[in-house]
Design an enzyme around this catalytic site. Structure first.
Site, mmCIF file in Angstrom:
data_model
loop_
_atom_site.group_PDB
_atom_site.id
_atom_site.type_symbol
_atom_site.label_atom_id
_atom_site.label_comp_id
_atom_site.label_asym_id
_atom_site.label_seq_id
_atom_site.Cartn_x
_atom_site.Cartn_y
_atom_site.Cartn_z
ATOM 1 C CE1 TYR A 144 -4.038 -1.888 0.457
ATOM 2 C CE2 TYR A 144 -2.853 -3.062 2.168
ATOM 3 C CZ TYR A 144 -3.939 -2.954 1.321
ATOM 4 O OH TYR A 144 -4.906 -3.909 1.336
ATOM 5 C CE LYS A 247 -5.095 -7.739 -4.561
ATOM 6 N NZ LYS A 247 -5.824 -6.957 -3.553
HETATM 7 C C1 LIG Z 1 -8.518 -11.145 5.287
HETATM 8 C C2 LIG Z 1 -8.118 -10.413 4.027
HETATM 9 C C3 LIG Z 1 -7.021 -9.576 4.062
HETATM 10 C C4 LIG Z 1 -6.626 -8.912 2.897
HETATM 11 N N1 LIG Z 1 -5.481 -8.174 2.910
HETATM 12 C C5 LIG Z 1 -5.057 -7.592 1.774
HETATM 13 C C6 LIG Z 1 -3.812 -6.925 1.744
HETATM 14 O O1 LIG Z 1 -3.093 -6.862 2.725
HETATM 15 N N2 LIG Z 1 -3.452 -6.340 0.577
HETATM 16 C C7 LIG Z 1 -4.233 -6.396 -0.556
HETATM 17 O O2 LIG Z 1 -3.865 -5.848 -1.589
HETATM 18 N N3 LIG Z 1 -5.399 -7.054 -0.546
HETATM 19 C C8 LIG Z 1 -5.811 -7.671 0.578
HETATM 20 N N4 LIG Z 1 -6.963 -8.388 0.559
HETATM 21 C C9 LIG Z 1 -7.704 -8.553 -0.720
HETATM 22 C C10 LIG Z 1 -7.174 -9.773 -1.486
HETATM 23 O O3 LIG Z 1 -5.888 -9.540 -1.995
HETATM 24 C C11 LIG Z 1 -8.053 -10.151 -2.679
HETATM 25 O O4 LIG Z 1 -8.225 -9.024 -3.509
HETATM 26 C C12 LIG Z 1 -9.418 -10.716 -2.311
HETATM 27 O O5 LIG Z 1 -9.354 -11.453 -1.107
HETATM 28 C C13 LIG Z 1 -9.907 -11.619 -3.441
HETATM 29 O O6 LIG Z 1 -11.166 -12.097 -3.205
HETATM 30 P P1 LIG Z 1 -11.512 -13.550 -2.582
HETATM 31 O O7 LIG Z 1 -11.191 -13.457 -1.124
HETATM 32 O O8 LIG Z 1 -12.970 -13.664 -2.848
HETATM 33 O O9 LIG Z 1 -10.686 -14.580 -3.300
HETATM 34 C C14 LIG Z 1 -7.385 -9.060 1.698
HETATM 35 C C15 LIG Z 1 -8.495 -9.900 1.685
HETATM 36 C C16 LIG Z 1 -8.864 -10.585 2.831
HETATM 37 C C17 LIG Z 1 -10.043 -11.506 2.764
HETATM 38 C C1 LIG Z 2 -4.379 -0.391 4.859
HETATM 39 C C2 LIG Z 2 -4.667 -0.875 6.230
HETATM 40 C C3 LIG Z 2 -4.829 -2.309 6.557
HETATM 41 C C4 LIG Z 2 -5.299 -3.193 5.512
HETATM 42 C C5 LIG Z 2 -5.668 -4.532 6.000
HETATM 43 C C6 LIG Z 2 -5.591 -5.572 4.997
HETATM 44 C C7 LIG Z 2 -6.545 -5.464 3.884
HETATM 45 O O1 LIG Z 2 -6.231 -4.977 2.831
HETATM 46 C C8 LIG Z 2 -7.877 -5.951 4.007
HETATM 47 O O2 LIG Z 2 -8.598 -6.033 3.012
HETATM 48 O O3 LIG Z 2 -8.276 -6.293 5.124
#
Ligand SMILES: Cc1cc2nc3c(=O)[nH]c(=O)nc-3n(C[C@H](O)[C@H](O)[C@H](O)COP(=O)(O)O)c2cc1C
Ligand SMILES: CCCCCCC(=O)C(=O)O
Length: 378
Positions: A144, A247
């Site tokens: 990020y 992304k």
């Molecule tokens: C618990 C959780 C934490 C996530 N943390 C991030 C993250 O740190 N950075 C990010 O770019 N996306 C994060 N995402 C989004 C995922 O990269 C992704 O776009 C999304 O989970 C895809 O959908 P799906 O869970 O239905 O497969 C997170 C998603 C979840 C469920």
């Molecule tokens: C930018 C602050 C924390 C993000 C936490 C992870 C994330 O992306 C999410 O979807 O949850």
């Protein structure tokens, strides 16, 4: 050891004979604290986009070809110069230690066993170096855009030094989505778990329980720079020779801008419905982005992929690879590294099965003629 071997060997496997990824979901549900479960499963506001991501896949019809030699179906692919056994990879998700004590180290082992890409979150709970030491398949690092640019510069340098193959900049989160479950739960990252790659001084707000709000949302408001624009990408480019992946792209306009600003790949993503609610399902946005990119760079997709047939649909509509977010966490919660490999192996087996029955023995033979995506009924 493959996941299949891991599951075949000890009768103590916590997820005996999973038949579908949903079996890992059920197992994970039984193991996780309710607040962590809500953090993993939840989405923004009405969670409409979370559901729409899934509903889009249910509108896909497959168009099989017959009398094709499918005695061997090859799921292998190439992505940013790396060979992968499967086009299914792991999306970046924060704090894997919330669901398993071995966290991202176990995830890296599982991805390696499956020959799959693992995109490591900037909020990983293990160091980039420890994760790299456990990996046997390509790693990418997700960022990020923090206000503290010194931390970004340090991270891209460390990632390159230990062999990460790309930087993924998440562009859909200038602030955190309004996640009602986390707000109601006053969700905060518990003691003993930390963003292992970030200065603890930046992370204080993420650990403050009892505010009646989401501590992560408070942290994001403090730490993430919401003023960043396309022209800032040059700053990141100057600090890393690694390929840059964006992304969180959902429109043709932004896809064209991404290519113009030198992105090496794009991930069509709505953050699993966790950021702006009522964005389109990623499968519905995919063709628009693929057409705008015109083959200039690979396009990946995440959001709602829950098996090999979903992956088949996204690949047919032009995705080069498909990432799993929540399912990788279910596998990790259920069975550590073996669970992560199990999720990836099962989905890859399903993909190969769908390819065989659809008469498409390799990913190169997959194109839009393999699917029909029915319009949403209004
Ligand atoms: C618990 C959780 C934490 C996530 N943390 C991030 C993250 O740190 N950075 C990010 O770019 N996306 C994060 N995402 C989004 C995922 O990269 C992704 O776009 C999304 O989970 C895809 O959908 P799906 O869970 O239905 O497969 C997170 C998603 C979840 C469920
Ligand atoms: C930018 C602050 C924390 C993000 C936490 C992870 C994330 O992306 C999410 O979807 O949850």
């Amino acid at each position: 050891m493959t996941a299949r071997e891991a599951q075949a060997a000890p009768a103590t496997s916590p997820v005996p004979r999973p038949a579908v990824l949903g079996d890992y979901e059920t197992a994970a549900r039984g193991r996780l604290d309710g607040r962590v479960w809500d953090f993993v499963q939840g989405g923004a506001e009405s969670e409409r986009t979370v559901g729409d991501n899934r509903r889009a896949f249910s509108r896909v019809t497959l168009r099989p070809r017959v009398l094709v030699d499918v005695s061997h179906c090859d799921t292998g692919t190439e992505l940013l110069g790396a060979r992968l056994r499967t086009p299914l990879g792991i999306a970046p998700t924060a704090y894997h230690q919330l669901v398993h004590p071995e966290g991202e180290v176990a995830t890296a082992r599982g991805a390696g066993a499956a020959g799959a890409l693992f995109v490591v979150s900037i909020y990983a709970s293990h160091t980039l170096e420890d994760i790299a030491a456990a990996a046997a398949a390509p790693l990418w690092l997700q960022l990020y855009w923090l206000r503290r640019r010194d931390l970004l510069a340090e991270l891209v340098g460390r990632a390159a030094a230990v062999g990460y193959r790309a930087i993924v900049l998440t562009v859909d989160a200038p602030r955190l989505g309004r996640r009602h479950r986390d707000a109601r739960n006053g969700f905060a990252i518990g003691p003993g778990i930390r963003a292992a790659n970030l200065d603890p001084a930046v992370m204080t707000a993420a650990h403050l329980p009892g505010t009646g709000r989401s501590a992560l949302a408070d942290h994001a408001a403090e730490a993430v720079d919401p003023s960043v624009t396309w022209s800032d990408l040059a700053w990141l480019r100057e600090r890393s020779d690694l390929p840059l992946v964006l992304k969180g792209i959902l429109t043709a306009q932004d896809a064209a801008l991404a290519v113009r600003h030198g992105a090496d790949a794009i991930v069509v993503s709505n953050h699993g419905g966790r950021q702006l609610d009522r964005t389109p399902a990623t499968l519905d946005a995919l063709a628009e982005v693929v057409d705008a990119v015109g083959g200039a760079v690979p396009v990946l997709l995440d959001g709602g992929v829950r098996g090999g047939t979903d992956a088949f649909a996204a690949l047919a509509l032009g995705a080069r690879a498909v990432l799993l977010g929540r399912p990788a966490l279910w596998g990790l919660a259920a069975d550590g590294a073996a669970g992560v490999a199990g999720v990836l192996d099962l989905a890859t087996e399903e993909l190969a099965h769908t390819m065989a029955l659809a008469g498409r023995p390799d990913l190169g033979s997959l194109d839009r003629s393999a699917v029909l995506l029915r319009a949403e009924r209004r």
